[in-house]
Write an enzyme that holds these catalytic residues in place. Structure first.
Site, mmCIF file in Angstrom:
data_model
loop_
_atom_site.group_PDB
_atom_site.id
_atom_site.type_symbol
_atom_site.label_atom_id
_atom_site.label_comp_id
_atom_site.label_asym_id
_atom_site.label_seq_id
_atom_site.Cartn_x
_atom_site.Cartn_y
_atom_site.Cartn_z
ATOM 1 N N HIS A 1 0.816 -1.237 -0.090
ATOM 2 C CA HIS A 1 -0.018 -0.071 -0.092
ATOM 3 C C HIS A 1 0.765 1.219 -0.221
ATOM 4 O O HIS A 1 0.629 2.353 -0.776
ATOM 5 C CB HIS A 1 -0.854 -0.089 1.340
ATOM 6 N N TYR B 1 2.177 5.644 -2.408
ATOM 7 C CA TYR B 1 2.563 6.787 -2.207
ATOM 8 C C TYR B 1 3.728 7.163 -2.750
ATOM 9 O O TYR B 1 4.199 8.289 -3.057
ATOM 10 C CB TYR B 1 2.554 7.174 -0.551
ATOM 11 N N HIS C 1 -10.090 1.488 -9.637
ATOM 12 C CA HIS C 1 -9.436 2.410 -8.695
ATOM 13 C C HIS C 1 -8.018 2.775 -8.983
ATOM 14 O O HIS C 1 -7.829 3.845 -8.856
ATOM 15 C CB HIS C 1 -9.718 1.899 -7.325
ATOM 16 N N PHE C 2 -7.295 1.686 -9.167
ATOM 17 C CA PHE C 2 -5.921 1.710 -9.511
ATOM 18 C C PHE C 2 -5.432 2.764 -10.736
ATOM 19 O O PHE C 2 -4.590 3.624 -10.732
ATOM 20 C CB PHE C 2 -5.173 0.239 -9.741
ATOM 21 N N HIS C 3 -6.600 2.575 -11.798
ATOM 22 C CA HIS C 3 -6.113 3.079 -12.956
ATOM 23 C C HIS C 3 -6.275 4.733 -13.040
ATOM 24 O O HIS C 3 -6.078 5.263 -13.767
ATOM 25 C CB HIS C 3 -6.920 2.382 -14.031
ATOM 26 N N ARG D 1 -12.147 -9.144 -10.620
ATOM 27 C CA ARG D 1 -10.898 -8.882 -11.227
ATOM 28 C C ARG D 1 -9.998 -9.829 -11.458
ATOM 29 O O ARG D 1 -9.881 -11.016 -11.250
ATOM 30 C CB ARG D 1 -10.151 -7.963 -10.170
ATOM 31 N N ARG D 2 -8.947 -9.563 -12.317
ATOM 32 C CA ARG D 2 -8.051 -10.543 -12.462
ATOM 33 C C ARG D 2 -8.444 -11.955 -13.401
ATOM 34 O O ARG D 2 -7.910 -13.032 -12.784
ATOM 35 C CB ARG D 2 -7.076 -10.780 -11.246
#
Length: 577
Positions: free
Chosen positions: A242, A246, A393-395, A456-457
């Site tokens: 996680h 950042y 979300h990641f994208h 997902r995946r």
């Protein structure tokens, strides 16, 4: 070391002059190698992106003869996409970007032989890890969860690549400490301060994945131990997993705080506030990983709850950034004659790619931050966990906030490093806007499918007939497929501009034609600690704060890992591909 420029309140900082032309040329060259290597990884990784979008659009392209000859499976393509974009592209770009910036901001010399050694070592690790990836011997996705087992060559190469970034940490921190000794009682310049804080955070964060790979996965994959505990490995991964978000985003924050106001024609609102933001990230980015493990056994709900609340605290520096950068943009727009509650936004230079890219990235990150609150909640996370919501979300965080900002940076950084000109502002702007639009459409389609329950995946386009036919996902499927085509166009535009620029002749002195775009400041920090505000004085001792950050992580993970090791269950590896 060169002397620091004379401090002038509110004025834009001037880059300390480096008189040694050979040293400056070598510093720029190694930075250029880092950046170009990163962008080449992005090129290969993004070629896999439209395939993922079409898959979630219900179109199975993996059974076509050409793709069958290139990729053994959907999962190999997904592994290449994740590793190259999320790990390789980001690490190489950040290593070049945040080695060059503090060296120039502090006016300090670094050991160029060591800098080149670090780049070569990092590249060697990448090439070693690439072999099993390309030969389908490390089709593990970017999380590489055991008991799925890959070639030891992949783990060794990845360890060398990630470990090389810690050498950059050492070089930057050493440079900063030498500057502090040579300038007692002075406040670290803002850009250097943000770089040092980010590298300190990454050192603390990287300890988890380095421990997992070096002490667990490499011996296990080499057959030196009988098995590995999947839960211990997963917990060590999310120690880093996680916080690495950042590590990807904070270098973009540096651009948003320090350089974006200049591109807009505005000013940094508050230097002390920017420093506080980075200190909060240093302290609180890492001890939050258990919110990825709400469903995992043998980890008490008490620790999961503590990590959940610590994750919510990360929202604070994000909100400070949204406020500060928006205020800088409003300052710029009103200086251009902007009026009204929202009308001032029309006065911003939206056609300027080095401006539009970070602003659109910031907008996407605000939306991604809202989704991140959902992901962190123990109540809502089970609804979206392991669904298409997560890559959506990641994208809009990494895929847009980080990538789009780095694209915008490249439009002025490469001319600065090379003396070459951006060949087409119009095409660069088109690449920026199509990337933003494509990612927003992709995120909408994927979030929508995730809420309906699409996993997902997964090769959903190749699933047994009628598995998804009865689900109300026709519209989000269409949106996801369309987004892949938009992003393909954006990628082609960007790399056309990039390669035209890189292959053109040097025509300018980059120091003059494309200087580091430092911004003026409305509320500056005093150059001397004695006259600085309390906020500046309390955030300046980064070494002590680094120790606090490490202690906080040990307190949050020590008892959890101790219990897991005491109840370890070793299992053999599974070779699925």
């Amino acid at each position: 070391m060169t002397t620091s420029p004379v401090f002038s309140p509110n004025a834009a900082r001037e880059t300390p002059v480096i008189s040694d032309a050979a040293y400056l040329g070598s510093l720029k060259k190694v930075t250029q190698y880092y950046i170009v290597t990163a962008l080449l990884a992005l090129l290969v990784g993004t070629l896999m992106g439209p395939l993922q979008a079409l898959n979630y659009g219900g179109i199975n392209v993996y059974d076509t003869p050409i793709l069958k000859a290139l990729l053994k499976s959907y999962y190999q393509g997904l592994s290449l996409h994740g590793v190259l974009n999320a790990l390789v592209f980001t690490q190489f770009f950040i290593s070049g970007w945040m080695l060059y910036l503090p060296a120039r901001d502090l006016g300090m010399r670094i050991n160029m032989k060591f800098a080149w050694f670090t780049y070569i070592l990092m590249t060697a690790g990448l090439l070693v890890a690439a072999v099993p990836l390309l030969t389908n011997n490390a089709t593990l996705l970017y999380t590489f969860y055991p008991p799925m087992e890959g070639s030891p060559v992949f783990y060794i190469g990845a360890a060398v690549m990630v470990g090389s970034s810690l050498l950059v940490v050492g070089q930057v921190v050493n440079m900063w400490l030498r500057w502090k000794r040579a300038n007692p009682g002075r406040v670290t310049p803002l850009v250097a301060f943000m770089c040092v804080a980010t590298w300190m955070m990454w050192f603390v964060a990287a300890l988890g994945i380095v421990t997992e790979v070096v002490f667990l996965l490499i011996p296990w994959s080499l057959g030196w131990v009988a098995g590995v505990d999947p839960l211990i490995s997963k917990t060590l991964f999310w120690w880093t997993g996680h916080a690495i978000v950042y590590f990807w985003v904070l270098p973009a924050y540096i651009s948003w705080y320090a350089f974006l106001p200049k591109h807009a024609g505005g000013r940094i609102v508050s230097e002390p506030l920017a420093r506080l933001t980075f200190v909060l990230f240093l302290l609180n980015s890492t001890p939050v990983g258990l919110h990825h493990q709400y469903a995992d056994p043998n980890i008490s709900n008490a620790w999961k709850t503590v990590h959940m609340f610590l994750t919510f605290l990360v929202v604070i520096p994000s909100l400070l950034t949204a406020f500060s950068v928006a205020a800088s943009l409003e300052d710029a727009a009103r200086a251009r004659g902007g009026k009204g509650l929202f009308g001032w936004m029309t006065r911003l230079p939206w056609g300027k790619p080095m401006f539009a890219a970070p602003v659109l990235a910031l907008i996407s990150f605000i939306l991604g931050g809202a989704g991140g609150v959902v992901n962190a909640s123990s109540t809502f996370a089970p609804v979206v966990h392991n669904t298409a919501w997560i890559p959506g979300h990641f994208h809009i965080t990494v895929g847009t906030a980080t990538t789009l900002t780095f694209m915008g940076i490249s439009f002025w950084l490469i001319p600065h490093l090379t003396g070459k000109r951006l060949p087409s502002v119009r095409l660069a702007s088109a690449a920026v806007w199509t990337w933003f639009v494509g990612m927003m459409v992709f995120a909408l389609g994927m979030h929508w499918q995730g809420l309906v329950g699409v996993p997902r995946r997964a090769l959903v386009s190749g699933a047994a007939q009628n598995v998804y036919k009865e689900m109300p996902i026709q519209i989000p499927q269409m949106l996801t497929a369309i987004s892949g085509m938009i992003l393909l166009v954006s990628m082609l535009l960007y790399f056309y501009v990039l390669f035209r620029m890189l292959l053109s002749r040097r025509v300018d002195d980059g120091e003059v034609s494309s200087p580091i775009p430092y911004s003026e400041v409305i509320s500056p920090a005093s150059p001397n600690l004695a006259g600085a505000s309390a906020l500046v004085r309390y955030t300046e001792p980064l070494m002590a704060l680094w120790g606090v950050a490490l202690l906080l992580v040990l307190l949050m993970y020590g008892p959890v890992l101790a219990r897991l090791f005491a109840n370890a269950e070793l299992v053999p590896g599974w070779r699925l591909y």
